[in-house]
Write an enzyme that holds these catalytic residues in place. Structure first.
Site, PDB file in Angstrom:
ATOM      1  N   TYR A   1       0.798  -1.229   0.000  1.00 57.74           N
ATOM      2  CA  TYR A   1       0.000   0.000   0.000  1.00 57.74           C
ATOM      3  C   TYR A   1       0.828   1.275   0.000  1.00 57.74           C
ATOM      4  O   TYR A   1       0.270   2.369  -0.130  1.00 57.74           O
ATOM      5  CB  TYR A   1      -0.967  -0.001   1.194  1.00 57.74           C
ATOM      6  CG  TYR A   1      -2.277  -0.704   0.865  1.00 57.74           C
ATOM      7  CD1 TYR A   1      -3.158  -0.165  -0.060  1.00 57.74           C
ATOM      8  CD2 TYR A   1      -2.600  -1.910   1.465  1.00 57.74           C
ATOM      9  CE1 TYR A   1      -4.344  -0.803  -0.379  1.00 57.74           C
ATOM     10  CE2 TYR A   1      -3.786  -2.568   1.162  1.00 57.74           C
ATOM     11  CZ  TYR A   1      -4.657  -2.003   0.241  1.00 57.74           C
ATOM     12  OH  TYR A   1      -5.831  -2.641  -0.079  1.00 57.74           O
TER      13      TYR A   1
ATOM     14  N   ASP B   1      -4.235 -34.890   7.415  1.00 59.36           N
ATOM     15  CA  ASP B   1      -5.279 -35.648   6.729  1.00 59.36           C
ATOM     16  C   ASP B   1      -4.652 -36.760   5.890  1.00 59.36           C
ATOM     17  O   ASP B   1      -3.531 -36.619   5.388  1.00 59.36           O
ATOM     18  CB  ASP B   1      -6.091 -34.734   5.797  1.00 59.36           C
ATOM     19  CG  ASP B   1      -7.021 -33.795   6.543  1.00 59.36           C
ATOM     20  OD1 ASP B   1      -7.300 -34.047   7.736  1.00 59.36           O
ATOM     21  OD2 ASP B   1      -7.460 -32.796   5.941  1.00 59.36           O
TER      22      ASP B   1
END
Length: 413
Positions: free
Chosen positions: A156, A294
């Site tokens: 920014y 997982d």
């Protein structure tokens, strides 16, 4: 005077498990083996160096002053080129996939010796050259002030030039490789993402932190790893968890008190701060890391990033990798071993299968035959499962049955 509602009463402290010594017997043996291996490795450094290809790019930890001097040296070179009416160009180590090298002796991905030239006089490269100079100017100001900013802050400061944050983010890595420092040495960090809870204490910028007293959610892993000092722990191992939901189950059940450990999660794909924090504490504490992810290709891919690094950050793999992480679960073989219900065994997508097949071609996966065997089973059966599937046996099954059994059996690969 009204009495305190039962729901608001202080929770009783969680004591160490009665079967602690039995459950952690094999884990302690693993810890001893790890320390012996580390000692032997330090004695064999010369042999390892002989196996490493020449010309690789490895950055090192530099002070703010050293980084400032590096930026100023680049600026002086550019000024001399401009004064000689040559325009200017910068030599930058190539971070392309073709320049990524897996070094078996180190078990991690590093950056090769190819370099690219970024010329301001080249129309195609002039904008990126301008972005590079602007980023270096901003970094110089930040380092002079001795402050830290986020990557979003940097973007920014000049949105019109950068247009997309991906452009300014990429140049940060280019500057780090040019200067020869880690990205964190540039004082630009990503937002907090990782969490840690358990038996570890340290000082963060002078403030004492005890991760057994940080509430149920634990402590956010700070992006300023260089501000962490005086790390202390009586943990037997680190439990590295893929999912925040599984992490919260262990945090709320105070699993780390029953079986002394440190629990860490990066809530999926690991960020730089979480990888650096894990590398730092395991180097200092010399305790094993057990991965709970997982049972799908992405879980294994996450473990491999912690272990061997990512191609995007290969130049800084020395401070971002943790070798020899053990795959505790959830593994494809666990689906039958623990009688996981059929409704919890999900069909793999074509993309899942493709990712699994690609992983089997990677050197850092092939070097571990047991990992290969599990991955082959996964791709062959075309079934996957999430850690949360264990909740089908009860919400606390993972902390009361699954993990204690895994630790007791030494069931990791």
């Amino acid at each position: 005077m009204s009495s305190t509602p039962a729901s608001r009463k202080r929770r009783k402290p969680v004591e160490k498990a009665d079967d602690l010594d039995i459950v952690l017997k094999k884990c302690r043996k693993l810890k001893d083996e790890l320390r012996q291996k580390a000692s032997a490795s330090s004695r064999n450094e010369d042999e390892e160096l002989a196996e490493i290809p020449s010309g690789i790019v490895e950055v090192t930890e530099l002070s703010s002053t050293e980084v400032l001097e590096g930026i100023e040296a680049v600026a002086l070179t550019i000024a001399n080129q401009v004064m000689a009416c040559k325009g200017f160009s910068m030599e930058i180590p190539s971070r392309a996939s073709s320049n990524q090298v897996y070094v078996k002796a180190w078990d991690r991905i590093v950056l090769g010796n190819k370099r690219s030239s970024r010329k301001f006089t080249n129309v195609k490269e002039s904008r990126k050259s301008a972005i590079t100079l602007r980023v270096m100017q901003l970094l110089h100001a930040v380092l002079n002030k001795r402050i830290h900013i986020t990557k979003r802050d940097l973007f920014y400061t000049d949105v019109k030039l950068f247009v997309d944050q991906a452009d300014s983010d990429g140049v940060l890595d280019d500057v780090a490789t040019m200067i020869g420092c880690t990205r964190s040495n540039l004082h630009v960090v990503a937002s907090d993402k990782g969490l840690v809870v358990g038996r570890i204490q340290f000082e963060e910028d002078g403030d004492p932190i005890d991760c057994t007293r940080m509430g149920v959610g634990g402590k956010a892993i700070p992006p300023y790893i260089d501000k962490i000092e005086n790390i202390r722990s009586d943990a037997e191992f680190v439990l590295l968890v893929e999912k925040e939901a599984a992490y919260m189950r262990m945090a709320e059940d105070r699993f780390y008190q029953k079986y002394p450990c440190i629990v860490i999660t990066a809530k999926g794909q690991p960020d730089v701060a979480s990888r650096m924090f894990l590398s730092r504490i395991t180097n200092e504490l010399q305790i094993p890391v057990l991965g709970l992810v997982d049972s799908d290709p992405y879980g294994l891919k996450i473990l491999s990033v912690y272990m061997s690094g990512s191609k995007n950050m290969s130049y800084d793999s020395a401070s971002l990798t943790t070798p020899d992480i053990k795959w505790l679960g959830l593994r494809p073989s666990d689906l039958n071993k623990y009688d996981l219900p059929d409704q919890c065994r999900l069909d793999m997508t074509e993309n899942d299968i493709k990712t699994g097949q690609e992983l089997m071609k990677e050197e850092f996966i092939q070097k571990n035959p047991e990992w290969m065997k599990e991955l082959e089973t996964m791709v062959k059966t075309k079934k996957k499962a999430e850690i949360q599937a264990l909740s089908s046996f009860g919400f606390q099954y993972i902390t009361e049955e699954y993990l204690p059994r895994k630790l007791k059996e030494g069931d990791w690969i």
